[in-house]
Design an enzyme around this catalytic site. Sequence first.
Site, PDB file in Angstrom:
ATOM      1  CB  ALA A 185       1.330   0.213   1.107  1.00 49.27           C
ATOM      2  CG  ASP A 186       5.957   2.221   5.673  1.00 49.19           C
ATOM      3  OD1 ASP A 186       6.861   1.419   5.388  1.00 49.19           O
ATOM      4  OD2 ASP A 186       5.848   2.753   6.799  1.00 49.19           O
TER       5      ASP A 186
END
Length: 193
Positions: free
Chosen positions: A67-68
Amino acid sequence: MAFILGSGSPRRLELLAQLGVTPDDIRPPDIDETPQKGELPRDYCARVTRQKAEAVTSNPEDLVLCADTTVVLGRRIMGKPRDAGEAAEFLLALSGRRHRVITSVALRKQDRLWQKDVVSQVKMKRLSDEELNAYLATGDWEGKAGGYAIQGPAGALIPWISGSFTAIVGLPLAETATLLQTAGYPLYKDTAS
């Protein structure tokens, strides 16, 4: 099938635990997170997440979750501040204004990639010098996109959100659960036996 978390974020690990998920391994990828010239914030966040998922070494049957999270003011991407001065600059820009927090989550198995982007709106209160300096002194801004973390002391600076609290923290749980189930991960398996 091993479940690999492609992130060194303790917050993402804690959020996964809320789903009852414990990674078999944690392998933070090392990629260049520099925005490309003219890249829009949502496209940037999705690209970085995809690149993270592709960079994690895994076996064919493994699931890799990455994820970011990106803080955005207008079209300005606010990454992790280099120092307290840049953190202060970010916080002063966000002070008294609404901004977006974009979190992209990706799940990879072999060459298959499932991805979801979640956009939330956040309002930071107008910060006094005392509040700004006290927050900076906590050091909580370090390693945080936009220079703050809603689940820490900065929570007192955020009077309003619209969207996903867990996405703002760093991993949208509803969307992550859906991706895991879509990929065949036994998320709600019976553990009573």
